[in-house]
Design a protein around this motif. Structure first.
Motif: not given
Ligand SMILES: [Mg+2]
Ligand SMILES: Nc1ncnc2c1ncn2[C@@H]1O[C@H](COP(=O)(O)OP(=O)(O)OP(=O)(O)O)[C@@H](O)[C@H]1O
Lengths: 274, 243
Positions: B44, B80, B162
């Motif tokens: 990330t 994410q 993500d």
């Molecule tokens: Mg991550």
């Protein structure tokens, strides 16, 4: 009720009060909705209380209190917007500090101005029955400004409120939009100062939007509904305070609070039975 | 081929916690790159560097030959986690429209053209029936699909995702990848994933990240290597993907 309407036709102070209530409700529906969806009651309270500093300074130096209130509210909107983005963990502390210092400065300024006691309570608790023609002109200008800001930046406000990071990622300056939004709220606070007073501003901004969001989950509709609720609250409060000679700001806020609690109960009942 | 992303000797730390160390990563136009690695490996963080949400303490990072902050308007991003307030009054359609906020002007109303673009992408992701539903009321998978729609609606030249399919069901996962495959003809894609086996069918490069980064061409991936990558901490510490 009837006597109120009779009085309304004969007394210009009541007509002014009604006009002020209308303008306040209109701005309150707009600003209150954004306070609600952003959950920024604390920032709003900070601006509202700090405005007293501006009012106090103008009373002391002999400027128009309205002008003092407007400039200080805008100043604090800008500062708190920046603090919000750059302050990190310190945000709450900074807001609390500005809240307290602004208000205290106002109290001290007013304390040293002649005839302070009358003035102070009018700003803190509002008195819609004392709205003058020139106040009304200022309220019209403020309400129009609030509406104009909303119309131009509506999309950006919704976007920043929902997801600030993504708004930045789309190349829109999130901080600037956020500050403009706080300025819109600040101007509304100045309008509401005349109607319910600085101390009750937070309550009066929250109740209509909170009530309205029980009935709709569309922002534009929440704005419209809160404006309508807000007008119903202030109109009813005005009638009560005229009839029983109550302090107007408190009467209006209490009506708003009761209707809010009542709608929670209705909604609870409705959800349980459906 | 022109270069879309270039990391040269980039290091990044959160305070004293060094997350990425001297990484080099080059992504060419038209690439479909997967970033894989263990939890906390820095995947990330890499996407956030590309977006300019974070900036490296060391090394040079260019996106479209510019600084990341300047190029972000040409980039779409699917985060994410959805961190949005569940009670926020906004419907699916308006969330997707947010993807166009930088390209549209001011005023309360969106143009017909914008609405059409949004409706098209919503249909592609199978969300048409939920278009007017409140975003907060959707299930995790439908939220992810909405956020994918928001990222692609502006037709970015670079798309960063993500773990976009971590909570969609497997049939939708396949649909999403088929769609990404199609989009890949028009845009460069970087995707963080846990499922190397699955993504290796679609991607042409795999970047293994665990503090350091190693690039592999998709052809080199064998199932044995993949097992190594995720088996033990031992492997993970040396170089996660050991691949
Ligand atoms: Mg991550
Ligand atoms: N905001 C932050 N502040 C401090 N440390 C952070 C922050 N975000 C991430 N980290 C640390 O940076 C490291 C890398 O995090 P990152 O989120 O990039 O990992 P990841 O590879 O995406 O993991 P996952 O598979 O769990 O999503 C982790 O050790 C994490 O603890």
């Amino acid at each position: 009720m009837i006597e109120f309407f009779e009085a309304l036709f004969s007394y210009s102070f009541l007509q002014n009060a009604l006009a002020a209530a209308f303008l306040a409700s209109f701005s309150c529906g707009i600003a209150g909705t954004f306070v609600q969806i952003n959950k920024i009651t604390f920032i709003t309270g900070g601006i509202a209380h700090a405005v007293l500093g501006g009012v106090g300074a103008s009373v002391y130096f002999g400027f128009s209190p309205m002008l003092g209130a407007i400039s200080v509210s805008i100043l604090f909107a800008v500062i708190l917007g920046i603090v919000r983005f750059k302050g990190g963990q310190q945000e709450d502390t900074v807001i609390g500090a500005l809240w307290g210092c602004g208000m205290s400065a106002g109290i001290i300024f007013i304390y040293f101005s002649p005839g302070y006691s009358v003035n102070l309570s009018n700003y803190l608790f509002g008195n819609i029955l004392l709205v003058s023609k020139s106040d009304l002109t200022a309220l019209v200008i403020l309400a129009v400004a609030v509406f104009a800001i909303l119309t131009v930046f509506y999309r950006q406000f919704v976007s920043v409120s929902f997801d600030e990071e993504y708004t930045e990622l789309r190349g829109v300056k999130g901080v600037s939009i956020y500050i403009v939004m706080l300025i819109m709220i600040a101007l509304t606070i100045v309008v509401l100062m005349k109607v319910v007073g600085l101390i009750l501003v937070i309550a009066f901004l929250s109740f209509p939007a909170a009530t309205a969001s029980m009935f709709s989950s569309k922002i534009s509709r929440i704005i419209a509904l809160s404006s309508i609720f807000s007008f119903i609250f202030s109109f009813t409060g005005l009638i009560f305070s005229y009839k029983y000679n109550l302090p107007t700001g408190a009467a209006i806020t209490l009506v708003a609070g009761f209707i809010y609690i009542f709608s929670i109960l209705i909604r609870y009942y409705y959800v349980r039975n459906s | 081929m022109s270069r879309v992303i270039s990391f040269e000797n980039v290091s990044f730390s959160y305070g004293r916690n060094k997350v990425l160390e001297d990484i080099d990563l080059f992504v060419e136009k038209g690439d479909f790159t997967a970033i894989v690695g263990p939890n906390g490996g820095g995947k990330t963080t890499i996407l956030k560097l590309i977006l300019g949400l974070l900036s490296p303490q060391k090394g040079e990072l260019k996106v479209f030959g510019q600084s990341p902050c300047k190029s972000r308007i040409r980039t779409g991003y699917v985060p994410q986690f959805s961190v949005h307030d569940r009670s926020f009054p906004i419907d699916v359609e308006n969330v997707v429209m947010q993807g166009l906020i930088g390209n549209t002007s001011f005023g309360p109303f969106y143009s017909k053209n914008v609405k059409k673009k949004v409706a098209d992408i919503i249909e592609k992701l199978g969300l048409t029936q939920r278009m007017k539903d409140r975003f907060g009321d959707l299930s995790g998978g439908l939220k992810q699909r909405t956020l994918i729609a928001r990222a692609v609606v502006s037709q970015p030249e670079l798309l960063l995702l993500d773990e976009p399919v971590s909570s969609v069901d497997s049939s939708v996962e396949k649909d999403v990848f088929e769609m990404l495959n199609l989009l890949n003809k028009k845009m460069t894609i970087v995707l963080v994933s846990h499922d190397i086996g699955f993504v290796s069918k679609y991607v042409n490069k795999i970047a293994c990240v665990n503090k350091t980064l190693v690039i592999h061409n998709a052809g080199e991936i064998t199932s044995g290597i993949i097992e190594d990558a995720y088996r033990g901490k031992q492997v993970a510490v040396n170089h996660s993907c050991g691949i």
